[in-house]
Design a protein around this motif. Sequence first.
Motif, mmCIF file in Angstrom:
data_model
loop_
_atom_site.group_PDB
_atom_site.id
_atom_site.type_symbol
_atom_site.label_atom_id
_atom_site.label_comp_id
_atom_site.label_asym_id
_atom_site.label_seq_id
_atom_site.Cartn_x
_atom_site.Cartn_y
_atom_site.Cartn_z
ATOM 1 N N HIS A 113 0.829 -1.200 0.000
ATOM 2 C CA HIS A 113 0.000 0.000 0.000
ATOM 3 C C HIS A 113 0.867 1.255 0.000
ATOM 4 O O HIS A 113 0.569 2.225 -0.710
ATOM 5 N N THR A 114 1.943 1.221 0.787
ATOM 6 C CA THR A 114 2.854 2.365 0.829
ATOM 7 C C THR A 114 3.539 2.561 -0.515
ATOM 8 O O THR A 114 3.683 3.694 -1.009
ATOM 9 N N THR A 137 2.467 1.667 -3.537
ATOM 10 C CA THR A 137 1.545 2.144 -4.567
ATOM 11 C C THR A 137 1.149 3.597 -4.339
ATOM 12 O O THR A 137 0.864 4.328 -5.285
ATOM 13 N N THR A 138 1.136 4.013 -3.079
ATOM 14 C CA THR A 138 0.733 5.386 -2.772
ATOM 15 C C THR A 138 1.877 6.374 -3.003
ATOM 16 O O THR A 138 1.694 7.429 -3.631
ATOM 17 N N ASN A 139 3.057 6.030 -2.496
ATOM 18 C CA ASN A 139 4.188 6.970 -2.543
ATOM 19 C C ASN A 139 4.989 6.888 -3.833
ATOM 20 O O ASN A 139 5.488 7.898 -4.321
ATOM 21 N N GLY A 168 3.850 5.177 -6.689
ATOM 22 C CA GLY A 168 2.985 5.124 -7.859
ATOM 23 C C GLY A 168 2.988 3.783 -8.557
ATOM 24 O O GLY A 168 2.611 3.686 -9.728
ATOM 25 N N HIS A 215 1.734 0.027 -9.516
ATOM 26 C CA HIS A 215 0.388 -0.491 -9.763
ATOM 27 C C HIS A 215 0.290 -1.927 -9.253
ATOM 28 O O HIS A 215 1.159 -2.754 -9.513
ATOM 29 N N GLU A 256 -8.566 -1.793 -0.325
ATOM 30 C CA GLU A 256 -8.271 -0.686 0.580
ATOM 31 C C GLU A 256 -8.122 -1.177 2.015
ATOM 32 O O GLU A 256 -7.448 -0.549 2.828
#
Length: 204
Positions: free
Chosen positions: A84-85, A87-89, A91, A93, A118
């Motif tokens: 999750h980190t 993909t968020t920071n 980018g 996929h 999520e």
Amino acid sequence: RSLMASSGDMALPKAPAQDQLDLLDSVFGPEYFEHGRLLLTVARDVPGAMKVAHRLQSRLNESFGSMVEVIFEHVKHELWEKLHTATTNVGLHKGPEVPECQVTDIPEGIRLNPYQREQLPTLEVLLLWTDSARTTRGHCMYTIGHPKCPKPEQVDEIYAQIEPFFSKRWVHVHLVAAPAPAAAGLDDEPAPPPQDPDAGHVGG
């Protein structure tokens, strides 16, 4: 067909059994469930999750072991956090599920991979079965996302949500004919009663 009250403007409420049949029809359609797989996804690094999953597995095997194969899928919240980190920071996929990495065959479109969500499920029960067209289908029977986690005393409650889905299935009945009356000797004429030698004799 809806039943109407005597006033003609109010439908009578459905009985609980009819509501249950409607639910099963919405999942299985006109077919009847016979055999399948139950996938138990459990976050092994969440305290208490494995204990609940093993208790639920025992209960399911005891009741439905002849109809379903119970399969464990272990996930880790620590790994979900890292992905999750990333993909968020960064980018990156989150790609689709890789069949070679699955614990059992789950065709694309039946579910969203736990690591793509999520919220990672701490416990999830997914029913997989093959319909008459030889197509694999699936239905989520129970799921709860992190940080929530079921307690051991909730196993009966979870089981109660799962059990009704197995009530719509074929029942095979083997009929055995009773022996014919002749074979049982029921057609035989009854033997005449023994005659009294003194019957009808008058005098000394």
